[in-house]
Design an enzyme around this catalytic site. Structure first.
Site, PDB file in Angstrom:
ATOM      1  CE1 TYR A  71      -3.923   2.193   0.709  1.00  0.00           C
ATOM      2  CE2 TYR A  71      -2.669   3.019   2.584  1.00  0.00           C
ATOM      3  CZ  TYR A  71      -3.757   3.113   1.729  1.00  0.00           C
ATOM      4  OH  TYR A  71      -4.672   4.126   1.899  1.00  0.00           O
ATOM      5  CE  LYS A  94      -3.931   5.171  -1.381  1.00  0.00           C
ATOM      6  NZ  LYS A  94      -4.936   5.564  -2.403  1.00  0.00           N
TER       7      LYS A  94
HETATM    8  P1  NAI Z   1     -13.717   2.627   1.342  1.00  0.00           P
HETATM    9  O1  NAI Z   1     -13.375   1.188   1.383  1.00  0.00           O
HETATM   10  O2  NAI Z   1     -14.841   3.109   2.186  1.00  0.00           O
HETATM   11  O3  NAI Z   1     -13.998   3.084  -0.157  1.00  0.00           O
HETATM   12  C1  NAI Z   1     -13.227   2.645  -1.222  1.00  0.00           C
HETATM   13  C2  NAI Z   1     -14.172   2.262  -2.341  1.00  0.00           C
HETATM   14  O4  NAI Z   1     -13.387   1.858  -3.481  1.00  0.00           O
HETATM   15  C3  NAI Z   1     -15.074   1.083  -2.003  1.00  0.00           C
HETATM   16  O5  NAI Z   1     -16.432   1.430  -2.177  1.00  0.00           O
HETATM   17  C4  NAI Z   1     -14.637  -0.012  -2.963  1.00  0.00           C
HETATM   18  O6  NAI Z   1     -15.694  -0.861  -3.398  1.00  0.00           O
HETATM   19  C5  NAI Z   1     -14.046   0.796  -4.120  1.00  0.00           C
HETATM   20  N1  NAI Z   1     -13.099  -0.003  -4.896  1.00  0.00           N
HETATM   21  C6  NAI Z   1     -12.159  -0.837  -4.429  1.00  0.00           C
HETATM   22  N2  NAI Z   1     -11.484  -1.381  -5.449  1.00  0.00           N
HETATM   23  C7  NAI Z   1     -12.002  -0.879  -6.591  1.00  0.00           C
HETATM   24  C8  NAI Z   1     -11.708  -1.046  -7.963  1.00  0.00           C
HETATM   25  N3  NAI Z   1     -10.734  -1.879  -8.367  1.00  0.00           N
HETATM   26  N4  NAI Z   1     -12.414  -0.347  -8.876  1.00  0.00           N
HETATM   27  C9  NAI Z   1     -13.413   0.483  -8.494  1.00  0.00           C
HETATM   28  N5  NAI Z   1     -13.750   0.666  -7.188  1.00  0.00           N
HETATM   29  C10 NAI Z   1     -13.038   0.005  -6.253  1.00  0.00           C
HETATM   30  O7  NAI Z   1     -12.373   3.417   1.708  1.00  0.00           O
HETATM   31  P2  NAI Z   1     -12.055   4.961   1.965  1.00  0.00           P
HETATM   32  O8  NAI Z   1     -11.455   5.072   3.306  1.00  0.00           O
HETATM   33  O9  NAI Z   1     -13.189   5.817   1.608  1.00  0.00           O
HETATM   34  O10 NAI Z   1     -10.851   5.157   0.943  1.00  0.00           O
HETATM   35  C11 NAI Z   1     -10.876   6.017  -0.183  1.00  0.00           C
HETATM   36  C12 NAI Z   1      -9.457   6.289  -0.626  1.00  0.00           C
HETATM   37  O11 NAI Z   1      -8.769   7.028   0.381  1.00  0.00           O
HETATM   38  C13 NAI Z   1      -8.625   5.034  -0.878  1.00  0.00           C
HETATM   39  O12 NAI Z   1      -7.796   5.253  -1.994  1.00  0.00           O
HETATM   40  C14 NAI Z   1      -7.785   4.922   0.369  1.00  0.00           C
HETATM   41  O13 NAI Z   1      -6.603   4.210   0.163  1.00  0.00           O
HETATM   42  C15 NAI Z   1      -7.542   6.384   0.665  1.00  0.00           C
HETATM   43  N6  NAI Z   1      -7.171   6.663   2.042  1.00  0.00           N
HETATM   44  C16 NAI Z   1      -8.088   6.533   3.033  1.00  0.00           C
HETATM   45  C17 NAI Z   1      -7.705   6.790   4.338  1.00  0.00           C
HETATM   46  C18 NAI Z   1      -8.679   6.763   5.454  1.00  0.00           C
HETATM   47  O14 NAI Z   1      -8.281   7.148   6.582  1.00  0.00           O
HETATM   48  N7  NAI Z   1      -9.917   6.345   5.232  1.00  0.00           N
HETATM   49  C19 NAI Z   1      -6.307   7.105   4.686  1.00  0.00           C
HETATM   50  C20 NAI Z   1      -5.459   7.297   3.559  1.00  0.00           C
HETATM   51  C21 NAI Z   1      -5.879   7.043   2.288  1.00  0.00           C
END
Ligand code: NAI
Length: 312
Positions: free
Chosen positions: A166, A170
């Site tokens: 990751y 990232k």
């Molecule tokens: P989440 O799991 O709630 O949302 C991510 C969404 O991406 C999910 O709905 C999932 O179905 C979708 N997804 C996964 N793989 C996919 C693919 N191959 N194609 C299309 N859709 C896909 O997670 P969250 O926390 O909202 O994360 C959003 C972004 O923020 C991610 O890139 C994560 O790595 C990043 N992030 C989040 C942090 C946090 O504290 N929540 C911290 C740092 C980064």
């Protein structure tokens, strides 16, 4: 100054079926954008798929009077990226904004990580950002307008235990940003990157409940929308954001020191003896002109002592 509006704009938000992406899609639509809600609908580790995550967000947007279309492709292939952009073009005629947000986790310590865990996490976060951005970028270049917002992480910028896949993916996302910034500069295409911290299924088991409760994704949304707006004229920047904290992060280059004259050999001992100057961050600067700016530091060696500095 009036409200920040997205009237007439077409936005793609990847991974918009839940978490952070859902808040971006809903707020963009509320402010007038036509939104492609992309989501594979799989589990947190990237397994499985379902149309329901994207469909529910589209329904919510439409129920509030907005315009949205669902897409269920994975971002992790060229074909998927093309289909996501095609959904925008088929439904709304163009694309102005791409928010690369889709993400999964497969955490393991270095020794335990297996190839599939490395490959899938790199494919979704890093290759996925490229696969969606590439077809959108050719439209943006053609029309002379575009805004791209990528998603890195504190794990990518600063590191984290058990996330070698990751963290690497990232950090790689910054490369996508730099390239869009540089190649898009004369076409009014801007690219920026956020490093959010927010309560979602990705973080529910890594944060204490009282901390988790304060990290509503809605606090990240305003920054992302500003970066995606026409009003934003900045590009190639990275921002931390969480719970109302917004701060810029940057890759910087220090002045350092010059040993020798570019001709004579340099010994290990000379490097050891200059270690304080080599590791110093004094006068560190963001190289706004990309890698070419780093050649400015070599000027004293290249032109017999004439120094013009890094940001000439
Ligand atoms: P989440 O799991 O709630 O949302 C991510 C969404 O991406 C999910 O709905 C999932 O179905 C979708 N997804 C996964 N793989 C996919 C693919 N191959 N194609 C299309 N859709 C896909 O997670 P969250 O926390 O909202 O994360 C959003 C972004 O923020 C991610 O890139 C994560 O790595 C990043 N992030 C989040 C942090 C946090 O504290 N929540 C911290 C740092 C980064």
């Amino acid at each position: 100054m009036g409200d920040v509006s997205f009237d007439g704009r077409v936005a793609i938000v990847t991974g918009a079926g839940a978490g952070l992406g859902k808040t971006y899609a809903i707020e963009l639509a509320k402010r007038g954008a036509k939104v492609v809600v992309n989501d594979l609908g799989g589990a947190r580790d990237g397994t499985g798929s379902s149309a329901s995550a994207a469909d529910q967000v589209v329904e919510e947007i439409k129920a509030a009077g907005g315009e949205a279309a669902a897409n269920y492709d994975s971002v992790a292939s060229i074909e998927g990226g093309k289909n996501i952009v095609k959904t925008a073009v088929d439904n709304f005629g163009t694309v102005d904004i791409v928010i690369n947000n889709a993400g999964i986790l497969r955490d393991k310590s270095i020794v335990k990580m297996v190839e599939a865990e490395w490959d899938l996490v790199l494919a979704v976060h890093l290759k996925g950002a490229f696969c969606v951005t590439q077809p959108a970028f050719s439209i943006m270049k053609e029309k002379g307008y575009g805004r791209v917002v990528n998603t890195t992480s504190g794990a990518g910028l600063y590191g984290n235990f058990g996330q070698i896949n990751y963290s690497s993916a990232k950090l790689g996302v910054l490369g996508v940003m730099h390239s869009v910034h540089i190649e898009g500069a004369k076409y009014n295409v801007k690219a920026n990157t956020i490093a959010p911290i927010a309560a979602s299924r990705l973080t529910e088991d890594v944060m204490p409940p009282d901390v988790f409760a304060k990290l509503d994704p809605k606090f990240v949304t305003p920054l992302v929308l500003f970066l995606a707006s026409e009003e934003n004229q900045d590009s190639d920047m990275i921002f931390n954001c969480a719970a109302g904290w917004y701060s810029r992060a940057a890759m910087m280059c220090a002045t350092g020191t010059i040993i020798g004259d570019g001709v004579k050999d340099i010994s290990v001992e000379q490097v050891r003896d200059e270690w304080g100057k080599i590791t110093s961050l004094d006068e560190a600067k963001v190289l706004a002109g990309g890698v070419n700016d780093s050649f400015g530091y070599l000027t004293p060696l290249m032109s017999g002592g004439m120094s013009t500095g890094p940001n000439k």
